[in-house]
Design a protein around this motif. Structure first.
Motif, PDB file in Angstrom:
ATOM      1  N   LEU A  32      43.638  34.658  70.455  1.00 52.65           N
ATOM      2  CA  LEU A  32      43.503  34.164  69.093  1.00 52.65           C
ATOM      3  C   LEU A  32      44.867  34.216  68.430  1.00 52.65           C
ATOM      4  CD1 LEU A  32      41.789  33.278  66.627  1.00 52.65           C
ATOM      5  CD2 LEU A  32      41.517  35.709  66.107  1.00 52.65           C
ATOM      6  N   VAL A  33      45.299  33.085  67.894  1.00 52.07           N
ATOM      7  CA  VAL A  33      46.589  32.992  67.217  1.00 52.07           C
ATOM      8  C   VAL A  33      46.351  32.351  65.853  1.00 52.07           C
ATOM      9  CG1 VAL A  33      48.874  31.927  67.263  1.00 52.07           C
ATOM     10  CG2 VAL A  33      47.839  32.756  69.385  1.00 52.07           C
ATOM     11  N   VAL A  34      46.852  32.990  64.814  1.00 48.66           N
ATOM     12  CA  VAL A  34      46.829  32.417  63.474  1.00 48.66           C
ATOM     13  C   VAL A  34      48.251  31.961  63.199  1.00 48.66           C
ATOM     14  CG1 VAL A  34      46.417  32.849  61.029  1.00 48.66           C
ATOM     15  CG2 VAL A  34      44.982  33.976  62.753  1.00 48.66           C
ATOM     16  N   ALA A  35      48.429  30.667  62.961  1.00 56.94           N
ATOM     17  CA  ALA A  35      49.777  30.127  62.802  1.00 56.94           C
ATOM     18  C   ALA A  35      49.909  29.415  61.463  1.00 56.94           C
ATOM     19  CB  ALA A  35      50.085  29.156  63.941  1.00 56.94           C
ATOM     20  N   PHE A  36      51.039  29.648  60.811  1.00 53.78           N
ATOM     21  CA  PHE A  36      51.376  28.990  59.558  1.00 53.78           C
ATOM     22  C   PHE A  36      52.580  28.103  59.831  1.00 53.78           C
ATOM     23  CE2 PHE A  36      49.456  33.002  58.587  1.00 53.78           C
ATOM     24  CZ  PHE A  36      48.624  32.754  57.508  1.00 53.78           C
ATOM     25  N   GLY A  37      52.505  26.852  59.449  1.00 58.59           N
ATOM     26  CA  GLY A  37      53.621  25.953  59.684  1.00 58.59           C
ATOM     27  C   GLY A  37      53.539  24.758  58.758  1.00 58.59           C
ATOM     28  N   HIS A  38      54.180  23.687  59.165  1.00 57.80           N
ATOM     29  CA  HIS A  38      54.265  22.498  58.320  1.00 57.80           C
ATOM     30  C   HIS A  38      53.471  21.336  58.894  1.00 57.80           C
ATOM     31  CE1 HIS A  38      57.094  23.734  55.237  1.00 57.80           C
ATOM     32  NE2 HIS A  38      57.682  24.457  56.169  1.00 57.80           N
ATOM     33  N   SER A  39      53.104  20.412  58.010  1.00 62.57           N
ATOM     34  CA  SER A  39      52.159  19.354  58.333  1.00 62.57           C
ATOM     35  C   SER A  39      52.599  18.405  59.444  1.00 62.57           C
ATOM     36  CB  SER A  39      51.821  18.556  57.079  1.00 62.57           C
ATOM     37  OG  SER A  39      52.967  17.890  56.596  1.00 62.57           O
ATOM     38  N   VAL A  40      53.838  17.941  59.419  1.00 64.54           N
ATOM     39  CA  VAL A  40      54.267  16.987  60.452  1.00 64.54           C
ATOM     40  C   VAL A  40      54.271  17.650  61.823  1.00 64.54           C
ATOM     41  CG1 VAL A  40      56.178  15.556  61.292  1.00 64.54           C
ATOM     42  CG2 VAL A  40      55.552  15.494  58.886  1.00 64.54           C
ATOM     43  N   PHE A  41      54.714  18.915  61.875  1.00 69.12           N
ATOM     44  CA  PHE A  41      54.689  19.622  63.152  1.00 69.12           C
ATOM     45  C   PHE A  41      53.260  19.685  63.689  1.00 69.12           C
ATOM     46  CE2 PHE A  41      54.199  23.168  65.975  1.00 69.12           C
ATOM     47  CZ  PHE A  41      55.278  23.023  66.824  1.00 69.12           C
ATOM     48  N   TRP A  42      52.302  20.120  62.873  1.00 63.53           N
ATOM     49  CA  TRP A  42      50.917  20.254  63.348  1.00 63.53           C
ATOM     50  C   TRP A  42      50.292  18.900  63.611  1.00 63.53           C
ATOM     51  CZ3 TRP A  42      50.696  24.543  65.414  1.00 63.53           C
ATOM     52  CH2 TRP A  42      51.229  25.682  64.848  1.00 63.53           C
ATOM     53  N   GLN A  43      50.679  17.888  62.867  1.00 62.02           N
ATOM     54  CA  GLN A  43      50.181  16.541  63.131  1.00 62.02           C
ATOM     55  C   GLN A  43      50.549  16.117  64.548  1.00 62.02           C
ATOM     56  OE1 GLN A  43      52.167  13.467  60.907  1.00 62.02           O
ATOM     57  NE2 GLN A  43      50.613  11.939  61.366  1.00 62.02           N
ATOM     58  N   ARG A  44      51.787  16.359  64.936  1.00 60.50           N
ATOM     59  CA  ARG A  44      52.233  15.988  66.286  1.00 60.50           C
ATOM     60  C   ARG A  44      51.629  16.914  67.346  1.00 60.50           C
ATOM     61  NH1 ARG A  44      55.743  12.003  65.807  1.00 60.50           N
ATOM     62  NH2 ARG A  44      56.932  11.827  63.896  1.00 60.50           N
ATOM     63  N   PHE A  45      51.507  18.187  67.018  1.00 61.04           N
ATOM     64  CA  PHE A  45      50.922  19.154  67.959  1.00 61.04           C
ATOM     65  C   PHE A  45      49.481  18.764  68.306  1.00 61.04           C
ATOM     66  CE2 PHE A  45      48.441  23.044  68.664  1.00 61.04           C
ATOM     67  CZ  PHE A  45      49.124  23.588  69.741  1.00 61.04           C
ATOM     68  N   ALA A  46      48.699  18.399  67.285  1.00 58.92           N
ATOM     69  CA  ALA A  46      47.273  18.103  67.482  1.00 58.92           C
ATOM     70  C   ALA A  46      46.977  16.617  67.635  1.00 58.92           C
ATOM     71  CB  ALA A  46      46.484  18.662  66.300  1.00 58.92           C
ATOM     72  N   HIS A  47      48.012  15.793  67.641  1.00 56.65           N
ATOM     73  CA  HIS A  47      47.837  14.334  67.760  1.00 56.65           C
ATOM     74  C   HIS A  47      46.889  13.808  66.682  1.00 56.65           C
ATOM     75  CE1 HIS A  47      49.912  14.742  71.564  1.00 56.65           C
ATOM     76  NE2 HIS A  47      49.047  15.669  71.907  1.00 56.65           N
ATOM     77  N   MET A  48      47.083  14.269  65.451  1.00 57.94           N
ATOM     78  CA  MET A  48      46.253  13.834  64.327  1.00 57.94           C
ATOM     79  C   MET A  48      46.801  12.521  63.774  1.00 57.94           C
ATOM     80  SD  MET A  48      45.389  17.419  62.341  1.00 57.94           S
ATOM     81  CE  MET A  48      47.050  17.658  61.739  1.00 57.94           C
ATOM     82  N   PRO A  49      45.938  11.660  63.238  1.00 56.96           N
ATOM     83  CA  PRO A  49      46.404  10.380  62.707  1.00 56.96           C
ATOM     84  C   PRO A  49      47.199  10.489  61.411  1.00 56.96           C
ATOM     85  CG  PRO A  49      44.046  10.619  62.375  1.00 56.96           C
ATOM     86  CD  PRO A  49      44.493  11.792  63.199  1.00 56.96           C
ATOM     87  N   LYS A  50      47.011  11.578  60.653  1.00 54.84           N
ATOM     88  CA  LYS A  50      47.755  11.731  59.402  1.00 54.84           C
ATOM     89  C   LYS A  50      48.189  13.177  59.223  1.00 54.84           C
ATOM     90  CE  LYS A  50      43.692  12.407  56.551  1.00 54.84           C
ATOM     91  NZ  LYS A  50      43.598  12.913  55.227  1.00 54.84           N
ATOM     92  N   LYS A  51      49.149  13.360  58.297  1.00 53.39           N
ATOM     93  CA  LYS A  51      49.646  14.701  58.015  1.00 53.39           C
ATOM     94  C   LYS A  51      48.571  15.529  57.316  1.00 53.39           C
ATOM     95  CE  LYS A  51      53.120  14.080  55.339  1.00 53.39           C
ATOM     96  NZ  LYS A  51      54.378  14.145  54.592  1.00 53.39           N
ATOM     97  N   MET A  52      48.696  16.843  57.457  1.00 53.41           N
ATOM     98  CA  MET A  52      47.815  17.751  56.747  1.00 53.41           C
ATOM     99  C   MET A  52      48.256  17.834  55.293  1.00 53.41           C
ATOM    100  SD  MET A  52      47.651  20.778  59.630  1.00 53.41           S
ATOM    101  CE  MET A  52      46.784  21.937  58.588  1.00 53.41           C
ATOM    102  N   ALA A  53      47.328  18.095  54.406  1.00 46.99           N
ATOM    103  CA  ALA A  53      47.645  18.306  52.993  1.00 46.99           C
ATOM    104  C   ALA A  53      48.195  19.719  52.816  1.00 46.99           C
ATOM    105  CB  ALA A  53      46.389  18.122  52.150  1.00 46.99           C
ATOM    106  N   ASN A  54      48.850  19.980  51.691  1.00 49.12           N
ATOM    107  CA  ASN A  54      49.331  21.333  51.405  1.00 49.12           C
ATOM    108  C   ASN A  54      48.163  22.318  51.446  1.00 49.12           C
ATOM    109  OD1 ASN A  54      51.990  20.639  51.116  1.00 49.12           O
ATOM    110  ND2 ASN A  54      51.881  20.415  48.897  1.00 49.12           N
ATOM    111  N   CYS A  55      48.387  23.434  52.109  1.00 51.79           N
ATOM    112  CA  CYS A  55      47.412  24.528  52.227  1.00 51.79           C
ATOM    113  C   CYS A  55      46.165  24.139  53.011  1.00 51.79           C
ATOM    114  CB  CYS A  55      47.030  25.096  50.865  1.00 51.79           C
ATOM    115  SG  CYS A  55      48.443  25.767  49.975  1.00 51.79           S
TER     116      CYS A  55
END
Length: 148
Positions: A118-141
């Motif tokens: 189990l890993v709890v990670a805090f980071g930024h939206s573009v990084f996680w968008q690319r990591f998870a192959h999401m179609p859009k960036k995450m919103a703040n928080c």
């Protein structure tokens, strides 16, 4: 494991009544706190440029051990003669998408080599968008759960 990007200002304060990373780092527990520069935001504006590790250690002494694992200049800065610098508010070169993807790949390899399940990670939206192959960036928080 609690994983954080190096610009830990929000983590150090805690948000909405939650414990801060500095508080968690001081608690005897079975978790470990890791700070990685590789999960930083894509360097596209001067606000995405990191601060020197020595400056972060002064501001967040409770995380000095974790921050001490970083090089002094941990952010995207490929041109030594024209540096990206948060202190002087200079952005001389933006990070290309392929360069972000390289960091995502490095982080993925690093993550699979860790013992925690189990890993709890805090980071930024573009990084996680690319990591998870999401179609859009995450919103703040915004919070997402990923199975890796």
């Amino acid at each position: 494991m609690l994983l954080a990007y190096p610009d830990v200002q929000h983590l150090a304060k805690g948000r909405h009544g939650t414990a801060s990373a500095a508080h968690l780092a001081q608690q005897p527990a079975s978790h470990r706190v890791v700070v990685l520069g590789s999960i930083a935001e894509q360097c596209a504006t001067v606000g995405d440029v990191g601060r020197p590790t020595s400056e972060l250690v002064k501001q967040f002494p409770a995380l000095s051990e974790q921050l001490g694992q970083l090089p002094e200049k941990w952010w995207f800065d490929p041109c030594p003669d024209r540096p990206n610098c948060a202190v002087t508010r200079q952005l001389n070169r933006k990070e290309r998408p392929d360069e972000v993807q390289r960091r995502v790949s490095e982080f993925s390899r690093w993550l699979t080599s860790q013992p925690e399940q189990l890993v709890v990670a805090f980071g930024h939206s573009v990084f996680w968008q690319r990591f998870a192959h999401m179609p859009k960036k995450m919103a703040n928080c915004e919070v997402h759960q990923f199975w890796f």
